[in-house]
Structures are given as structure tokens and as C-alpha cells.
Design an enzyme around this catalytic site. Sequence first.
Site, PDB file in Angstrom:
ATOM      1  N   GLU A 149     -43.756 -19.780  52.092  1.00 39.05           N
ATOM      2  CA  GLU A 149     -44.321 -18.434  52.279  1.00 39.05           C
ATOM      3  C   GLU A 149     -45.638 -18.422  51.532  1.00 39.05           C
ATOM      4  O   GLU A 149     -45.644 -18.441  50.297  1.00 39.05           O
ATOM      5  CB  GLU A 149     -43.375 -17.361  51.702  1.00 39.05           C
ATOM      6  CG  GLU A 149     -42.045 -17.239  52.411  1.00 39.05           C
ATOM      7  CD  GLU A 149     -42.146 -16.621  53.795  1.00 39.05           C
ATOM      8  OE1 GLU A 149     -43.256 -16.204  54.201  1.00 39.05           O
ATOM      9  OE2 GLU A 149     -41.122 -16.569  54.479  1.00 39.05           O
ATOM     10  N   CYS A 195     -49.124 -10.613  48.974  1.00 39.33           N
ATOM     11  CA  CYS A 195     -49.476 -11.514  50.075  1.00 39.33           C
ATOM     12  C   CYS A 195     -49.799 -10.714  51.320  1.00 39.33           C
ATOM     13  O   CYS A 195     -50.683 -11.090  52.081  1.00 39.33           O
ATOM     14  CB  CYS A 195     -48.351 -12.507  50.317  1.00 39.33           C
ATOM     15  SG  CYS A 195     -46.756 -11.742  50.586  1.00 39.33           S
ATOM     16  N   GLU A 242     -58.995 -14.839  50.628  1.00 39.96           N
ATOM     17  CA  GLU A 242     -57.952 -13.936  50.143  1.00 39.96           C
ATOM     18  C   GLU A 242     -58.360 -13.465  48.741  1.00 39.96           C
ATOM     19  O   GLU A 242     -58.403 -14.255  47.807  1.00 39.96           O
ATOM     20  CB  GLU A 242     -56.616 -14.687  50.075  1.00 39.96           C
ATOM     21  CG  GLU A 242     -55.472 -13.792  49.676  1.00 39.96           C
ATOM     22  CD  GLU A 242     -54.160 -14.536  49.452  1.00 39.96           C
ATOM     23  OE1 GLU A 242     -54.173 -15.705  49.044  1.00 39.96           O
ATOM     24  OE2 GLU A 242     -53.106 -13.909  49.665  1.00 39.96           O
TER      25      GLU A 242
HETATM   26  P1  NAD Z   1     -49.487 -20.760  43.126  1.00 41.81           P
HETATM   27  O1  NAD Z   1     -49.409 -21.536  44.394  1.00 41.81           O
HETATM   28  O2  NAD Z   1     -50.566 -21.070  42.170  1.00 41.81           O
HETATM   29  O3  NAD Z   1     -48.126 -20.893  42.277  1.00 41.81           O
HETATM   30  C1  NAD Z   1     -46.877 -20.573  42.818  1.00 41.81           C
HETATM   31  C2  NAD Z   1     -45.820 -21.387  42.107  1.00 41.81           C
HETATM   32  O4  NAD Z   1     -46.024 -22.782  42.368  1.00 41.81           O
HETATM   33  C3  NAD Z   1     -45.799 -21.238  40.598  1.00 41.81           C
HETATM   34  O5  NAD Z   1     -44.452 -21.210  40.172  1.00 41.81           O
HETATM   35  C4  NAD Z   1     -46.495 -22.513  40.120  1.00 41.81           C
HETATM   36  O6  NAD Z   1     -46.097 -22.901  38.830  1.00 41.81           O
HETATM   37  C5  NAD Z   1     -46.029 -23.518  41.148  1.00 41.81           C
HETATM   38  N1  NAD Z   1     -46.900 -24.681  41.343  1.00 41.81           N
HETATM   39  C6  NAD Z   1     -48.212 -24.821  41.015  1.00 41.81           C
HETATM   40  N2  NAD Z   1     -48.665 -26.039  41.390  1.00 41.81           N
HETATM   41  C7  NAD Z   1     -47.632 -26.674  41.980  1.00 41.81           C
HETATM   42  C8  NAD Z   1     -47.479 -27.950  42.617  1.00 41.81           C
HETATM   43  N3  NAD Z   1     -48.487 -28.812  42.720  1.00 41.81           N
HETATM   44  N4  NAD Z   1     -46.277 -28.257  43.139  1.00 41.81           N
HETATM   45  C9  NAD Z   1     -45.250 -27.394  43.086  1.00 41.81           C
HETATM   46  N5  NAD Z   1     -45.322 -26.175  42.493  1.00 41.81           N
HETATM   47  C10 NAD Z   1     -46.508 -25.815  41.953  1.00 41.81           C
HETATM   48  O7  NAD Z   1     -49.511 -19.233  43.589  1.00 41.81           O
HETATM   49  P2  NAD Z   1     -49.679 -17.956  42.666  1.00 41.81           P
HETATM   50  O8  NAD Z   1     -51.114 -17.912  42.243  1.00 41.81           O
HETATM   51  O9  NAD Z   1     -48.591 -17.926  41.663  1.00 41.81           O
HETATM   52  O10 NAD Z   1     -49.401 -16.768  43.708  1.00 41.81           O
HETATM   53  C11 NAD Z   1     -50.384 -16.186  44.499  1.00 41.81           C
HETATM   54  C12 NAD Z   1     -50.311 -16.709  45.926  1.00 41.81           C
HETATM   55  O11 NAD Z   1     -49.013 -16.545  46.444  1.00 41.81           O
HETATM   56  C13 NAD Z   1     -51.222 -15.929  46.871  1.00 41.81           C
HETATM   57  O12 NAD Z   1     -51.900 -16.824  47.721  1.00 41.81           O
HETATM   58  C14 NAD Z   1     -50.253 -15.087  47.678  1.00 41.81           C
HETATM   59  O13 NAD Z   1     -50.733 -14.688  48.934  1.00 41.81           O
HETATM   60  C15 NAD Z   1     -49.074 -15.988  47.760  1.00 41.81           C
HETATM   61  N6  NAD Z   1     -47.842 -15.215  48.051  1.00 41.81           N
HETATM   62  C16 NAD Z   1     -47.252 -15.348  49.283  1.00 41.81           C
HETATM   63  C17 NAD Z   1     -46.134 -14.601  49.601  1.00 41.81           C
HETATM   64  C18 NAD Z   1     -45.455 -14.711  50.954  1.00 41.81           C
HETATM   65  O14 NAD Z   1     -44.308 -14.287  51.065  1.00 41.81           O
HETATM   66  N7  NAD Z   1     -46.075 -15.269  51.968  1.00 41.81           N
HETATM   67  C19 NAD Z   1     -45.600 -13.727  48.656  1.00 41.81           C
HETATM   68  C20 NAD Z   1     -46.209 -13.624  47.412  1.00 41.81           C
HETATM   69  C21 NAD Z   1     -47.340 -14.386  47.118  1.00 41.81           C
END
Ligand code: NAD
Length: 475
Positions: A242, A276, A374
Site C-alpha cells: 500500500e 495517503c 506527493e
Molecule cells: P517509508 O516508506 O519511509 O517507511 C515505511 C516503513 O518502512 C517504516 O516502518 C520504515 O522503517 C520501513 N522501511 C524503510 N526503509 C525500508 C526498507 N528498505 N525495507 C523495508 N522497510 C523499510 O514511508 P513513511 O515515510 O513512513 O510513510 C509515508 C508514505 O506512506 C507516503 O508515501 C504515504 O502515501 C504512504 N502511505 C500509504 C498508505 C496506503 O494505504 N496506500 C497509507 C499510509 C501511508
Amino acid sequence: MVTQYKNLINGEMVATGEWLDVVNPANEQVIGQVPACGQDELDRAVAAARAAFKTWKNTSFEERNAACMAISGAIKENAEELYRLLTSEQGKPHEQAKGEIYGAAGMSAAQATLKLEEEIVQDDDTRLHRSRRVPVGVVGGIVPWNFPVMMAVQKIIPALMSGCTIVLKPSPFTPLTTLRLAELIADKVPAGTVNIITGEDSLGPLITQHPDIDKITFTGSTATGKKIMEGASADLKRITLELGGNDASIVLPDADPKKVAEQLFWSSFSNAGQICVAAKRVYIHEDIYDELSEAIVEYAKTVKVGDGSQQGTGVGPIQNKKQYERVLELIEDAKDKGYKFLTGGNVDPSGTGYYVPITILDNPPEDARIVAEEQFGPVMPLMKFSTEDEVIQRANNSDYGLAGAVWTANPDKGVEIAEQLETGTVWVNEYLHLSPFAPFGGHKQSGFGAEYGKEGLKEFTYPQVITVKKDNVPA
Ligand code: NAD
């Protein structure tokens, strides 16, 4: 000394030798510490989940439902404590934090009713042909910082309902409420079925690559989603992603500006725009552009930006410094290019707390960074359009395809346009409403697979077909 929150592994609350600080974005104070886990703790959590899977995969619907209802109940019974803690680590105002906590309890209870029935595909003189769903095994759940509790249960509940066990990793920015919940449920679910461990971002790839994890369910940015897909390819782990979005709201000329201004405002500014499915591009028909943009700006003047724990705050701080700096960069870029601001645009980065004023832009070009990327902050670009074909083309001109909305006095017309948008969800005359029974997922680079509903549950299972040949059929 700040409170230390432990991890949940195999039914026990445990700590490591090392701790990570968690900061309140409203005042930049350290408000808690969580374990900094690495490979050893992950291995222990995965081993516990694997051992628990042996039993859990054979449980009945009633047993699974009872565990999920216990989680839902624990959230509801402790809602006040949880929403206050959530505001302090995430930044969202109390009312919105309350919405997330009660929403998580409600979504958990609703999803705990989901059941995947087996299907008799063929039953005749020749053979009995059954198709059923079996759990994939141990799930790795990785969640972001914008809705930490909602996203956590969104992974835990379907994992348990499908017969899987899970190792969940909250974001290092917002792990506290999830770990408090872990403590509350530790003796309510069988040991090892739910494990919650914390660590830096670097713990994420260890989960993705762990040989004894069968599936990754991830919510976060598109950039990280791509890395996860790559990491999971080594042993063909199942994945649900997601990801990000750049949702368009389309306001048709028959919409009543007085009626829609406030709702449009909140579709962009709830959770300080860090959603999101927030409206990140708002297209308004030229006939009502001036009146509606004025009504939105007037409403914006009534909304207070500040510390989410203080009464009357409508828009809290950005959740973390990195995201704050990114939003500032987009605003600076818009200023440098000479785009017009209806409100906001001046940020004072020297103050304490990651505050960005409500920022509304007047008709910036389609290729402005603040439109095309975004923003994930309290920013709302308003843009004029003339024809339906034009606005549909502009709305679809994105690598993202998460959600969108159409605002009109004519719902049939709204649906006609909705059906032409290339996104997983489209709202007509509302926003942000998600049903626990409908699949939620992104098209294009907004995701892979879906959550919620039976379709979401199926993603935690494999199909298995068992065919029994009847005696009277020659070999
Ligand atoms: P992010 O991708 O930076 O981090 C999300 C999670 O992934 C965190 O727990 C982080 O520690 C982990 N992570 C970071 N690097 C990783 C890697 N290489 N491998 C595996 N895990 C890793 O996202 P964020 O900044 O925490 O959240 C914001 C983003 O999330 C925005 O783009 C938003 O649109 C998206 N989002 C999407 C939805 C949806 O349902 N589609 C919902 C909420 C947020």
C-alpha cells in the site's frame, strides 16, 4: 527518565540492550524509548511466529475471531490513554487521534467477521473438486508513521483471521502507541501469534529478506515499496504493498461552494495532509473557481495550527523532521518559481516543533513540483479546469493511482467521471471513507494487491485445490 516501551516476542514483553529515542513533533522533546532490534531479535520473533503457526493455522473461525475481538476490545477499553499517547508521538490533534483509535477498534471488529468459505468447484459422477484457502505462514508487517495504530491492526487482524502469525515492525518515528497496545494484548492472544519489534529503518530489509518469513504486507512510500518488491523476489515471498498517492479532487460547476468548501479543506488538511488518500491536487471548474477558493481560504482562517494536545487545534505539526524539511523544500520551490499563495507559504524553521502553516496555492501549473509530487503535508494546490475531458486527463496524468473524489450536485455525473479515473478508490461527494468490507489498494505505482474485505484477506492465503476421483472413473 523517559518511559521505556518493550517489544512483544513470544508472548513476553522484552527489551534489548540498546534504545532508540522517540520525539514529540510538537515540541521536539524525547517522550519515550524503544528497543533497537537487529537480526537476533528478529530471528527470535520469527522463530516464535513459526512455532505458533503450527497450532494457529488449524484454529477455527471462532478462535480467530475471539483473539481479534480481544484486540479490538483492548483498544476500546484503553482508548483514552492510547489516543493521548498517539497525539504525543504522531502530532495529530486529539480529536483525530481519537478517530484513529476508535477507528482501529471498529475496523478490527469488522474484519474479524470475514471468512473465506471453501468452494465446491465440481461434484458429479467423476470427481469432487474443492478449492479452499490455506494460510501462507509467517507474515512480516511493516508500517509507516502517519496512522501507526490503524496500519498495525490492518496487518495483524487479517493475518490472524487467515490463520497466519505475524512479526510487525512499526515506524521508528511512531512506535509507542503500538508497543503500549502490544503490552495490552500480550496475554490476550496465544504466545507467538503476534510479535511486535522495533528498530531503525535498517530492520526493514532484514524482515524482507528473512528466509523464514513467507509474506510481506507493507504500507509506506512507493520508493520503499519498490525495494521491498526487489528484496522479496529472492525467495518469491508473497507481497501486498500500500504505497503513496497524489489524489485528485474534481469539483464540477454545479457543486455548491458553501456546501463543499469545509469538506474539501479537510480532505487535504486532516492529519496535516499526511494521509495517503488526502486530496493533493484540487481541480475546480472555472465557473466556480473564484467563489470556491475564497470560501476555502475563509474557512482555513478559522482553523488553528498548533500542538495537537491543546484544545482547539485543527492541524498539528508534521510528524518528523525529514518530512518537515521535504515539505519546506516544496514550498520554497513554489515560491522561487513565483507561484501565487492564497494563504501560507512562510515557514519559520527556527521555531520549536515541526509546524507548517496551512498553505493554499492559486492555480500553479500542472508540472509544479508541489503539484506533481506527493506533498504529504498541509498543502493544497487549487487548479482551474474548463472541460470534463481535460480534467480527467489531468487527474490521470500521474504515476500514482490510489484514490480520488468528484464533487457535484449530480451523483450520476459524479459516478460517470469516477469510472474514468485510474485509481483504486473514488469518492463522490465525500472523502477518506474506507469500508472494512471493500478492497482498498492502489493502481499503477500506488500499490500491489489490496487490503480490507475478502480480497484483502485472500492475500494472506494460498489457494489449494483438492480433487478426489470417484470410484467409477477409469484411471
Ligand atoms: P517509508 O516508506 O519511509 O517507511 C515505511 C516503513 O518502512 C517504516 O516502518 C520504515 O522503517 C520501513 N522501511 C524503510 N526503509 C525500508 C526498507 N528498505 N525495507 C523495508 N522497510 C523499510 O514511508 P513513511 O515515510 O513512513 O510513510 C509515508 C508514505 O506512506 C507516503 O508515501 C504515504 O502515501 C504512504 N502511505 C500509504 C498508505 C496506503 O494505504 N496506500 C497509507 C499510509 C501511508
